[in-house]
Design a protein around this motif. Structure first.
Motif, PDB file in Angstrom:
ATOM      1  N   ASN A 128      29.082  40.881  -3.859  1.00 45.54           N
ATOM      2  CA  ASN A 128      30.424  41.473  -3.906  1.00 45.54           C
ATOM      3  C   ASN A 128      31.062  41.406  -5.281  1.00 45.54           C
ATOM      4  N   LEU A 129      30.223  41.433  -6.345  1.00 45.69           N
ATOM      5  CA  LEU A 129      30.676  41.509  -7.742  1.00 45.69           C
ATOM      6  C   LEU A 129      31.481  40.289  -8.169  1.00 45.69           C
ATOM      7  N   ASP A 130      31.280  39.177  -7.485  1.00 46.93           N
ATOM      8  CA  ASP A 130      32.071  37.984  -7.776  1.00 46.93           C
ATOM      9  C   ASP A 130      31.389  37.020  -8.737  1.00 46.93           C
ATOM     10  N   GLY A 131      30.256  37.408  -9.294  1.00 41.76           N
ATOM     11  CA  GLY A 131      29.565  36.543 -10.244  1.00 41.76           C
ATOM     12  C   GLY A 131      28.577  35.599  -9.593  1.00 41.76           C
ATOM     13  N   ASN A 132      28.487  35.610  -8.272  1.00 37.80           N
ATOM     14  CA  ASN A 132      27.613  34.706  -7.548  1.00 37.80           C
ATOM     15  C   ASN A 132      26.286  35.395  -7.247  1.00 37.80           C
ATOM     16  N   LEU A 133      25.376  35.375  -8.214  1.00 40.51           N
ATOM     17  CA  LEU A 133      24.077  36.020  -8.042  1.00 40.51           C
ATOM     18  C   LEU A 133      22.964  35.031  -7.707  1.00 40.51           C
ATOM     19  N   LYS A 134      23.301  33.759  -7.542  1.00 42.18           N
ATOM     20  CA  LYS A 134      22.254  32.761  -7.345  1.00 42.18           C
ATOM     21  C   LYS A 134      21.504  32.938  -6.024  1.00 42.18           C
ATOM     22  N   ASP A 135      22.133  33.555  -5.021  1.00 45.10           N
ATOM     23  CA  ASP A 135      21.488  33.754  -3.729  1.00 45.10           C
ATOM     24  C   ASP A 135      20.868  35.136  -3.592  1.00 45.10           C
ATOM     25  N   TRP A 136      20.757  35.869  -4.700  1.00 45.96           N
ATOM     26  CA  TRP A 136      20.299  37.248  -4.642  1.00 45.96           C
ATOM     27  C   TRP A 136      18.921  37.374  -3.998  1.00 45.96           C
ATOM     28  N   ARG A 137      17.963  36.544  -4.378  1.00 44.97           N
ATOM     29  CA  ARG A 137      16.604  36.625  -3.802  1.00 44.97           C
ATOM     30  C   ARG A 137      16.621  36.359  -2.298  1.00 44.97           C
ATOM     31  N   ALA A 138      17.427  35.404  -1.856  1.00 49.04           N
ATOM     32  CA  ALA A 138      17.525  35.119  -0.422  1.00 49.04           C
ATOM     33  C   ALA A 138      18.141  36.304   0.312  1.00 49.04           C
ATOM     34  N   ILE A 139      19.128  36.933  -0.284  1.00 52.58           N
ATOM     35  CA  ILE A 139      19.760  38.105   0.325  1.00 52.58           C
ATOM     36  C   ILE A 139      18.770  39.265   0.377  1.00 52.58           C
ATOM     37  N   LEU A 140      17.916  39.387  -0.643  1.00 45.23           N
ATOM     38  CA  LEU A 140      16.906  40.452  -0.637  1.00 45.23           C
ATOM     39  C   LEU A 140      15.963  40.330   0.557  1.00 45.23           C
ATOM     40  N   ALA A 141      15.667  39.120   0.980  1.00 53.26           N
ATOM     41  CA  ALA A 141      14.799  38.936   2.151  1.00 53.26           C
ATOM     42  C   ALA A 141      15.448  39.552   3.384  1.00 53.26           C
ATOM     43  N   ASP A 142      16.757  39.361   3.548  1.00 53.42           N
ATOM     44  CA  ASP A 142      17.473  39.971   4.667  1.00 53.42           C
ATOM     45  C   ASP A 142      17.515  41.486   4.526  1.00 53.42           C
ATOM     46  N   ILE A 143      17.744  41.964   3.310  1.00 51.16           N
ATOM     47  CA  ILE A 143      17.792  43.403   3.055  1.00 51.16           C
ATOM     48  C   ILE A 143      16.443  44.049   3.364  1.00 51.16           C
ATOM     49  N   ARG A 144      15.353  43.384   2.987  1.00 51.94           N
ATOM     50  CA  ARG A 144      14.010  43.909   3.266  1.00 51.94           C
ATOM     51  C   ARG A 144      13.819  44.108   4.766  1.00 51.94           C
ATOM     52  N   VAL A 145      14.250  43.130   5.563  1.00 50.95           N
ATOM     53  CA  VAL A 145      14.133  43.245   7.018  1.00 50.95           C
ATOM     54  C   VAL A 145      14.979  44.409   7.533  1.00 50.95           C
ATOM     55  N   GLN A 146      16.213  44.531   7.041  1.00 53.39           N
ATOM     56  CA  GLN A 146      17.091  45.620   7.465  1.00 53.39           C
ATOM     57  C   GLN A 146      16.488  46.984   7.144  1.00 53.39           C
ATOM     58  N   PHE A 147      16.031  47.163   5.903  1.00 47.30           N
ATOM     59  CA  PHE A 147      15.450  48.438   5.515  1.00 47.30           C
ATOM     60  C   PHE A 147      14.190  48.741   6.319  1.00 47.30           C
ATOM     61  N   THR A 148      13.344  47.753   6.497  1.00 48.39           N
ATOM     62  CA  THR A 148      12.102  47.959   7.242  1.00 48.39           C
ATOM     63  C   THR A 148      12.392  48.392   8.678  1.00 48.39           C
ATOM     64  N   GLU A 149      13.313  47.699   9.343  1.00 45.74           N
ATOM     65  CA  GLU A 149      13.663  48.054  10.727  1.00 45.74           C
ATOM     66  C   GLU A 149      14.290  49.442  10.792  1.00 45.74           C
ATOM     67  N   LEU A 150      15.187  49.751   9.868  1.00 39.77           N
ATOM     68  CA  LEU A 150      15.846  51.047   9.845  1.00 39.77           C
ATOM     69  C   LEU A 150      14.837  52.177   9.651  1.00 39.77           C
ATOM     70  N   LEU A 151      13.943  52.016   8.658  1.00 36.28           N
ATOM     71  CA  LEU A 151      12.981  53.065   8.351  1.00 36.28           C
ATOM     72  C   LEU A 151      11.969  53.246   9.478  1.00 36.28           C
ATOM     73  N   LYS A 152      11.511  52.163  10.088  1.00 37.39           N
ATOM     74  CA  LYS A 152      10.554  52.286  11.186  1.00 37.39           C
ATOM     75  C   LYS A 152      11.188  52.928  12.403  1.00 37.39           C
ATOM     76  N   ALA A 153      12.428  52.584  12.709  1.00 38.88           N
ATOM     77  CA  ALA A 153      13.099  53.126  13.894  1.00 38.88           C
ATOM     78  C   ALA A 153      13.447  54.605  13.732  1.00 38.88           C
ATOM     79  N   ALA A 154      13.848  54.977  12.540  1.00 38.65           N
ATOM     80  CA  ALA A 154      14.326  56.338  12.314  1.00 38.65           C
ATOM     81  C   ALA A 154      13.210  57.338  12.089  1.00 38.65           C
ATOM     82  N   LEU A 155      12.101  56.899  11.544  1.00 42.82           N
ATOM     83  CA  LEU A 155      11.026  57.830  11.220  1.00 42.82           C
ATOM     84  C   LEU A 155       9.868  57.592  12.154  1.00 42.82           C
TER      85      LEU A 155
END
Length: 193
Positions: A166-193
């Protein structure tokens, strides 16, 4: 109000059904290629890496093939909660001097400012971050280059970004957040296509 646009991620994916889609992603932690139903090209972070990867891909493209490019990845936003997947249709080129130009795509989606650095109070002054976050919805480092390339070569282009900070300067958890994003994108793409 954070949800300003009519277009949804599912509407974007419905437009891609039955088409020859190639997925362009900056970071390997943003998607799992074995779990999605189309080719994935990893580009590395930044506009130059994205553009270079697109050039190499196009040079190797078989004659007569009509692809559609979908760029997915993470982005910062002061307007959307972390984890929200947002369709983008306005692509702004922001450089070190924050001079910009814009490419408009079809649809009613969010604006995304592609800069040379992570947009946060660690890389810009709090005043600059506040001012830019009032003007633009999302911030990344690649989408403008992909939009520009597709405009140059008349290739259909779509973009979905998941909010990672959220642009607050807190990027230390970025890699952990990417793991959640990967799951979201994977589920979205598999379900929709």
């Amino acid at each position: 109000m954070p949800y300003l646009y009519k277009m949804t991620a599912n509407q974007v994916l419905n437009e891609l059904k039955g088409r020859n889609v190639v997925l362009f992603v900056a970071d390997k932690d943003e998607i799992s290629p074995a779990e999605v139903p189309f080719p994935v090209v990893f580009t590395g972070m930044g506009k130059m890496r994205m553009f270079s990867a697109l050039v190499k891909w196009r040079d190797a493209l078989p004659q007569g093939r009509k692809p559609v490019i979908l760029n997915i990845g993470s982005a910062g936003s002061a307007k959307y909660p972390i984890g929200t997947i947002v369709p983008c249709t306005r692509f702004i080129n922001g450089g070190c001097e924050l001079v910009d130009d814009c490419i408009e795509a079809r649809g009613d989606g969010a604006s995304i400012f592609s800069g040379d650095y992570f947009m946060s109070t660690q890389t810009f002054s709090p005043e600059q971050v506040k001012e830019l976050s009032q003007q633009y919805d999302l911030f990344d480092m690649e989408a403008y280059a992909a939009a520009q390339f597709c405009k140059m070569y008349d290739i259909p282009f779509y973009c979905l970004k998941a909010v990672s900070d959220n642009l607050d300067g807190n990027l230390k958890d970025w890699r952990a957040i990417l793991a959640d994003i990967r799951v979201q994108f994977t589920e979205l793409l598999k379900a929709a296509l």
